[in-house]
Design a protein around this motif. Sequence first.
Motif, PDB file in Angstrom:
ATOM      1  N   PHE A 195       0.593  -0.912  -0.168  1.00  0.00           N
ATOM      2  CA  PHE A 195      -0.024   0.084   0.403  1.00  0.00           C
ATOM      3  C   PHE A 195       0.820   1.329  -0.137  1.00  0.00           C
ATOM      4  N   LEU A 196       1.229   1.582   0.263  1.00  0.00           N
ATOM      5  CA  LEU A 196       2.595   2.736   0.917  1.00  0.00           C
ATOM      6  C   LEU A 196       3.417   2.526  -0.401  1.00  0.00           C
ATOM      7  N   ASP A 197       4.230   1.290  -0.712  1.00  0.00           N
ATOM      8  CA  ASP A 197       4.709   1.359  -2.189  1.00  0.00           C
ATOM      9  C   ASP A 197       3.564   2.030  -2.969  1.00  0.00           C
ATOM     10  N   ILE A 198       2.788   2.081  -3.255  1.00  0.00           N
ATOM     11  CA  ILE A 198       1.916   2.346  -4.335  1.00  0.00           C
ATOM     12  C   ILE A 198       1.449   3.925  -3.829  1.00  0.00           C
TER      13      ILE A 198
ATOM     14  N   ARG B  85       2.952   4.716 -10.273  1.00  0.00           N
ATOM     15  CA  ARG B  85       2.205   3.474  -9.321  1.00  0.00           C
ATOM     16  C   ARG B  85      -0.166   3.874  -9.182  1.00  0.00           C
ATOM     17  N   PHE B  86       0.422   5.377  -8.158  1.00  0.00           N
ATOM     18  CA  PHE B  86      -0.810   5.701  -7.612  1.00  0.00           C
ATOM     19  C   PHE B  86      -2.599   5.842  -8.208  1.00  0.00           C
ATOM     20  N   LYS B  87      -1.552   7.152  -9.570  1.00  0.00           N
ATOM     21  CA  LYS B  87      -1.880   7.120 -10.830  1.00  0.00           C
ATOM     22  C   LYS B  87      -3.256   5.934 -11.487  1.00  0.00           C
TER      23      LYS B  87
ATOM     24  N   GLU C 220     -10.026   4.814 -12.297  1.00  0.00           N
ATOM     25  CA  GLU C 220     -11.106   3.864 -11.558  1.00  0.00           C
ATOM     26  C   GLU C 220     -11.505   4.228 -10.988  1.00  0.00           C
ATOM     27  N   LEU C 221     -10.945   5.942  -9.919  1.00  0.00           N
ATOM     28  CA  LEU C 221     -12.431   6.700  -8.874  1.00  0.00           C
ATOM     29  C   LEU C 221     -13.255   7.734  -9.957  1.00  0.00           C
ATOM     30  N   SER C 222     -13.372   8.366  -9.347  1.00  0.00           N
ATOM     31  CA  SER C 222     -14.267   9.222 -10.475  1.00  0.00           C
ATOM     32  C   SER C 222     -14.044  11.097  -9.030  1.00  0.00           C
TER      33      SER C 222
END
Length: 130
Positions: A4-7, A13-15, A20-22
């Motif tokens: 989770f922290l890596d992402i 990776r975060f993007k 998929e989020l609005s």
Amino acid sequence: MSDFLDILTHGRRFKAAVKELSVDELKELAGKLDKIITDREAKIAAESEALAERNAKIEEIRKQMEAVGLSVDDLGAAALKAAPKKRAPRPAKYKIEVNGETITWTGQGRTPTVFKNELDKGRSMDDFLI
């Protein structure tokens, strides 16, 4: 948890994780992150203020000690309590001789087996008084 922290800390990776989020969900997420940041900053500010207050009190006490003529070494000597002296061993109160060996007992603690055996035979502790 490290995935989770890596992402979260890696831009691409975060993007990819939030694609998929609005926009409304992203704004809600940004609001939550802002609240966490604000809380963390407030906590750090409170801790640094408490540390500054503590250091000010220490400095005030140091100045008072200087005015009186005391040093930190004087406090250390006063704070150390002398080690309690060991008391002398109790003197023996009872004595019995078994097989040429003299056994003594103070009368404190468990009764030694040799004394217990003699008591079971009907003798009295008064018989063994020194």
